[in-house]
Design a protein around this motif. Structure first.
Motif, PDB file in Angstrom:
ATOM      1  N   THR A 580     -22.959  23.559  43.216  1.00  0.00           N
ATOM      2  CA  THR A 580     -24.044  24.514  42.967  1.00  0.00           C
ATOM      3  C   THR A 580     -23.774  25.321  41.699  1.00  0.00           C
ATOM      4  OG1 THR A 580     -24.445  24.692  45.356  1.00  0.00           O
ATOM      5  CG2 THR A 580     -25.357  26.427  43.939  1.00  0.00           C
ATOM      6  N   ILE A 581     -22.565  25.838  41.602  1.00  0.00           N
ATOM      7  CA  ILE A 581     -22.205  26.595  40.392  1.00  0.00           C
ATOM      8  C   ILE A 581     -22.365  25.730  39.148  1.00  0.00           C
ATOM      9  CG2 ILE A 581     -20.313  27.763  39.183  1.00  0.00           C
ATOM     10  CD1 ILE A 581     -19.246  28.615  41.923  1.00  0.00           C
ATOM     11  N   MET A 582     -21.899  24.497  39.260  1.00  0.00           N
ATOM     12  CA  MET A 582     -21.933  23.594  38.107  1.00  0.00           C
ATOM     13  C   MET A 582     -23.377  23.299  37.692  1.00  0.00           C
ATOM     14  SD  MET A 582     -20.022  19.909  37.780  1.00  0.00           S
ATOM     15  CE  MET A 582     -20.872  19.262  39.221  1.00  0.00           C
ATOM     16  N   LEU A 583     -24.228  22.963  38.642  1.00  0.00           N
ATOM     17  CA  LEU A 583     -25.601  22.600  38.312  1.00  0.00           C
ATOM     18  C   LEU A 583     -26.390  23.786  37.768  1.00  0.00           C
ATOM     19  CD1 LEU A 583     -26.443  20.279  41.346  1.00  0.00           C
ATOM     20  CD2 LEU A 583     -26.057  19.586  38.977  1.00  0.00           C
ATOM     21  N   VAL A 584     -26.261  24.937  38.430  1.00  0.00           N
ATOM     22  CA  VAL A 584     -27.025  26.110  37.999  1.00  0.00           C
ATOM     23  C   VAL A 584     -26.564  26.575  36.626  1.00  0.00           C
ATOM     24  CG1 VAL A 584     -27.527  28.525  38.508  1.00  0.00           C
ATOM     25  CG2 VAL A 584     -27.535  26.845  40.360  1.00  0.00           C
ATOM     26  N   PHE A 588     -28.731  26.324  33.144  1.00  0.00           N
ATOM     27  CA  PHE A 588     -29.100  27.558  32.445  1.00  0.00           C
ATOM     28  C   PHE A 588     -28.586  27.538  31.004  1.00  0.00           C
ATOM     29  CE2 PHE A 588     -28.222  31.942  31.172  1.00  0.00           C
ATOM     30  CZ  PHE A 588     -29.475  32.503  31.357  1.00  0.00           C
ATOM     31  N   MET A 589     -27.366  27.091  30.812  1.00  0.00           N
ATOM     32  CA  MET A 589     -26.796  27.102  29.465  1.00  0.00           C
ATOM     33  C   MET A 589     -27.453  26.057  28.573  1.00  0.00           C
ATOM     34  SD  MET A 589     -22.782  28.010  29.993  1.00  0.00           S
ATOM     35  CE  MET A 589     -22.617  28.463  28.268  1.00  0.00           C
ATOM     36  N   LEU A 590     -27.874  24.948  29.164  1.00  0.00           N
ATOM     37  CA  LEU A 590     -28.571  23.940  28.363  1.00  0.00           C
ATOM     38  C   LEU A 590     -29.947  24.441  27.935  1.00  0.00           C
ATOM     39  CD1 LEU A 590     -27.684  20.618  30.244  1.00  0.00           C
ATOM     40  CD2 LEU A 590     -26.952  21.292  27.941  1.00  0.00           C
ATOM     41  N   VAL A 591     -30.650  25.110  28.861  1.00  0.00           N
ATOM     42  CA  VAL A 591     -31.985  25.619  28.552  1.00  0.00           C
ATOM     43  C   VAL A 591     -31.922  26.725  27.508  1.00  0.00           C
ATOM     44  CG1 VAL A 591     -33.963  26.868  29.518  1.00  0.00           C
ATOM     45  CG2 VAL A 591     -32.975  24.957  30.776  1.00  0.00           C
ATOM     46  N   THR A 592     -30.916  27.569  27.600  1.00  0.00           N
ATOM     47  CA  THR A 592     -30.804  28.710  26.677  1.00  0.00           C
ATOM     48  C   THR A 592     -29.944  28.396  25.463  1.00  0.00           C
ATOM     49  OG1 THR A 592     -28.906  29.546  27.950  1.00  0.00           O
ATOM     50  CG2 THR A 592     -31.106  30.363  28.556  1.00  0.00           C
ATOM     51  N   ASP A 593     -29.554  27.129  25.308  1.00  0.00           N
ATOM     52  CA  ASP A 593     -28.717  26.726  24.168  1.00  0.00           C
ATOM     53  C   ASP A 593     -27.436  27.564  24.127  1.00  0.00           C
ATOM     54  OD1 ASP A 593     -28.050  25.186  21.986  1.00  0.00           O
ATOM     55  OD2 ASP A 593     -29.069  26.483  20.537  1.00  0.00           O
ATOM     56  N   MET A 704     -16.054  24.583  32.903  1.00  0.00           N
ATOM     57  CA  MET A 704     -15.238  25.763  32.603  1.00  0.00           C
ATOM     58  C   MET A 704     -14.660  25.688  31.193  1.00  0.00           C
ATOM     59  SD  MET A 704     -15.340  27.855  35.148  1.00  0.00           S
ATOM     60  CE  MET A 704     -17.058  27.376  35.247  1.00  0.00           C
ATOM     61  N   THR A 705     -14.291  24.491  30.778  1.00  0.00           N
ATOM     62  CA  THR A 705     -13.754  24.323  29.417  1.00  0.00           C
ATOM     63  C   THR A 705     -14.819  24.647  28.374  1.00  0.00           C
ATOM     64  OG1 THR A 705     -12.260  22.597  30.221  1.00  0.00           O
ATOM     65  CG2 THR A 705     -12.647  22.698  27.843  1.00  0.00           C
ATOM     66  N   LEU A 706     -16.016  24.110  28.595  1.00  0.00           N
ATOM     67  CA  LEU A 706     -17.102  24.362  27.642  1.00  0.00           C
ATOM     68  C   LEU A 706     -17.483  25.840  27.611  1.00  0.00           C
ATOM     69  CD1 LEU A 706     -19.375  21.252  28.339  1.00  0.00           C
ATOM     70  CD2 LEU A 706     -17.973  21.687  26.313  1.00  0.00           C
TER      71      LEU A 706
END
Length: 777
Positions: A580-584, A588-593, A704-706
């Motif tokens: 869940t943490i990973m997907l959310v 979110f980070m992909l959508v907000t660049d 987490m690395t990214l």
């Protein structure tokens, strides 16, 4: 005013200690002083020359949330009701509740509720108002469920909380929209900027959300179903919450925001329809009840509907009639609830089918009920305040302005007839309550207790309220000029001049009152003949059935969902949480660049660092393949000590020492714990399980690395490190920046972390003690 609002809440903390001496002194004697002092404080403001009072106290100024209090005529009226009737309810409870009851709990809940209601009516900040609003729901839940050993009490408490908190969340959404539209959290500033709100496209949505909150709290149809079940509370609670305070919070909300929305046609349509339908349905259903408090519950619903309808009319006369009836209703309904409690207390039952002829046994109670019911019925007598407000209600229905659309025009034409219909059944249930209890055939053999008059202490509170009924009826303008007119002005948004008098000639409103009395008398005398109509309407249909079905379905679905993932498998739990943490986060980070990788300004990587990182990676992978407890713990320790070595290389000795201490303690604790656990089982997982494990672990590690690289590479915000470096010595008195951050600048955070650890330690200790006791048995 902050102290006045919080005094009941703060003093409730010492009630449990006072209740320990209840064998010598009733706890209520101390509690009685609190609302009495508050009432004396507010009564000072009553007068013809009254100016609103503003006070502000900082709370969260960065978010525009402060304790902003505003005392005008409307909030003064409610504050006097909350404190005045609160004092009478406490006095009544001293004689109603036995010393053997859990008095500490009862009075803590009651004082909590008193603070919450005072906060609601005095708050000018919408978010502070919401905070107190939800506190009323929580405290009323505790009061309604006071006799928690009764299933009906638990059911009624849960129903009231679910419905009112649902409305509260809806209201919160409306408040957020209003704040966005106006850029302020002050209700008075919003009123001054009413045009901004009315011209906003979000206005209908904000109004709808707020009205849901008001309707649920004030038991408007179809949200009225919680109020009859809340009657399982002790009678002092019913007299306080359900006649004078909590159920009127929704009326207060609509009245407070009326200056903004009163000219909006759909405000008139929605609020008036809800109110008039509630009036008719509540009064109609009250006649069908057999429990005295159930009769009063539905009568309260009908009276709340009448007031809500008047607030929806939007005229100055209707606003005046609404606030006047709020006062009148509190007096006669509070006294009737107390009389119902006296009957229950002295006969052992509230079933009106078993009662009758109690006038000879309880003449004083009967006299109090006579004044209360006649006032509620609106019988044209000059010493009954209910008639004045009822006639004003009729007059306001006749003076409605012409509608601008077909719906509004239809309502203007039909509302007077619906008002008469609802008032006829109000007359019927009032006389049904009075004569069914105190007149007619005596049925002493069916009563659990031999009836007798209540002690004078129990009669004192309803006597004072009935005295208020008479005094307001005899001298209405004495109350009008001092604070009713001020309250009406706050609702109407302009000065309201009304001269209250008994006789206006044979006006249409008076003719409507005569029609109510005439038709009502016929219906009362023939009630047994026409009461069969209830087998058809409502018959077996009930909104309660819909509520129960919804709750049952929610329980069923929740049980299925919970059973699906609560399998006892720690691996499954971790997989769900991490996935869940990973997907959310990834989405979110992909959508907000949000992913940013910048290799500029990086220190060169040396061979020493590469070697340490390789050891850490090897140890982490080795942990997966370890099959012995001791080997797995030691390999995990290698990972931790490797991280400590990296801190040393990067010249962070404090972090390195902290990591070394934590790692050493962790390894020792793991060894102690694993000593009592079986060895790791060398079982072969299925291909699907291993594939899932690999995807979750690699995916989460990559995320987490990214995030770490992106956090270092991004420059969206200025670094805060310079602030800590500059202020470490001046604010924290130390040059070790890390220590100052942990101990001073994050002192509260650290304190709460320690508190959490302490609570966890207590829980573990309790579990161990329970296990030891069970083992001993």
């Amino acid at each position: 005013m902050l102290y006045i609002v919080l005094i009941p809440l703060l003093l409730s903390c010492i009630i449990p200690f006072i209740s320990k001496i209840k064998h010598k002194l009733h706890t209520g004697l101390f509690v009685f002083l609190i609302p009495t002092v508050i009432f004396i404080y507010f009564i000072r403001f009553v007068g013809t020359e009254f100016e609103p009072v503003r006070q502000s106290y900082n709370w969260i100024p960065s978010l525009g949330i402060n304790f902003d209090f505003y005392l005008d005529g409307l909030s003064l009226l409610f504050a006097l009701l909350i404190s005045g009737i609160g004092a009478l309810v406490v006095l009544y409870s001293i004689y109603y509740l036995d010393k053997g009851e859990r008095l500490g709990h009862f009075y803590v809940y009651l004082l909590m509720f008193m603070s919450a209601m005072l906060g609601v009516v005095l708050s000018d900040n919408i978010f502070v108002l919401y905070t107190f609003w939800e506190l009323t729901s929580i405290s009323s839940f505790l009061l309604i469920g006071y006799w928690h050993f009764k299933e009906k009490s638990r059911y009624g408490a849960l129903k009231s909380m679910l419905i009112t908190i649902f409305g509260g969340l809806s209201m919160f959404g409306g408040f957020i929209l209003l704040s966005v539209m106006t850029g302020t959290t002050s209700i008075q500033v919003m009123i001054q900027n009413a045009e901004v709100i009315m011209n906003s496209p979000y206005m209908p949505l904000a109004l709808g959300f707020m009205l849901i909150g008001a309707f649920t709290k004030s038991a408007q149809f179809p949200f009225h179903i919680w109020l009859p079940d809340a009657m399982e509370a002790p009678t002092p609670v019913s007299a306080y919450l359900h006649s004078a305070t909590m159920v009127k919070a929704g009326l207060f909300l609509v009245a407070r925001f009326s200056p903004i929305f009163a000219d909006y046609e759909w405000f008139f349509i929605i609020v008036s329809v809800a109110g008039i339908v509630t009036l008719c349905w509540g009064s109609y259903m009250a006649v069908h009840q057999t429990d005295l408090k159930a009769i009063l519950a539905f009568s309260t619903i009908s009276q709340l509907g009448m007031i809500m309808a008047m607030l929806g009319f939007g005229t100055e006369a209707a606003a005046f009639a609404a606030v006047f009836h709020i006062l009148c209703h509190a007096t006669f309904k509070g006294s009737l609830f107390m009389v119902a409690g006296i009957v229950d207390h002295e006969t052992g039952t509230r079933d009106i089918r078993k009662l009758g002829g109690l006038m000879t046994f309880m003449p004083m109670s009967a006299a109090l009920a006579l004044f209360g019911t006649f006032s509620m019925a609106g019988i044209p007598l000059p010493f009954l305040n209910g008639f004045y407000s009822k006639e004003m209600f009729f007059q306001s229905t006749l003076d409605l302005p012409a509608g601008a659309n077909v719906v509004a025009t239809f309502l203007v034409d039909i509302i007077p007839y619906l008002a008469v219909f609802g008032s006829i059944f109000t007359f019927v249930y009032s006389l049904y309550f009075l004569f069914g209890t105190f007149a007619g055939k005596k049925q002493v053999d069916q009563l659990p207790k031999h009836p007798h008059e209540a002690p004078i202490g129990m009669l004192l509170s309803p006597f004072i309220l009935v005295l208020g009924v008479i005094l307001i009826g005899l001298f209405p303008n004495a109350f009008n000029g001092t604070f009713i007119a001020h309250a009406a002005e706050a609702v109407a948004g302009s000065a309201v001049v009304e001269n209250i008098k008994f006789w206006h000639g044979l006006s249409p409103a008076f003719q409507m009152s005569l029609a109510v009395v005439a038709i009502g008398t016929i219906l009362v005398s023939t009630r047994r003949k026409w009461s069969k109509v209830y087998t058809f309407v409502p018959g077996g249909r009930s909104i309660n059935n819909i509520y129960d079905a919804i709750i049952s379905k929610l329980d069923s679905w929740s049980r299925r969902i919970t059973t699906f993932y609560m399998t006892g498998s720690l691996r499954l739990y971790m997989a769900i949480i991490l996935s869940t943490i990973m997907l959310v986060t990834l989405s979110f980070m992909l959508v907000t660049d949000g992913f940013t990788i910048n290799s500029n300004d990086l220190a060169p990587v040396r061979l020493t660092e590469i070697a340490v990182v390789l050891v850490i990676i090897a140890a982490a992978i080795g942990t997966i393949f370890a099959r012995q407890n001791l080997a797995a713990i030691l390999i995990v320790g290698v990972v931790g000590y490797g991280v400590s070595l990296l801190f040393v290389i990067y010249r962070a000795p404090d972090l390195a020492l902290t990591q070394l201490v934590v790692e050493t303690v962790s390894v020792a604790l793991f060894l102690l714990c694993f000593y009592h656990l079986p060895n790791l089982r060398n079982k072969k997982d299925s291909t699907g399980t291993r594939l899932t494990n690999g995807i979750v672990s690699i995916g989460f590690g990559t995320l987490m690395t990214l995030i770490g690289i992106s956090a270092h590479s991004s420059d969206w915000f200025g670094t805060i490190s310079d602030y800590f470096l500059k202020t470490s010595h001046s604010l924290g008195g130390g040059d070790n920046v890390v220590n100052v951050i942990l101990v001073d600048m994050r002192g509260l955070d650290t304190l709460f972390e320690i508190t959490v650890l302490g609570i966890a330690a207590l829980a573990i200790y309790s579990l161990i003690k329970i296990k030891i006791k069970k083992g001993t048995k």
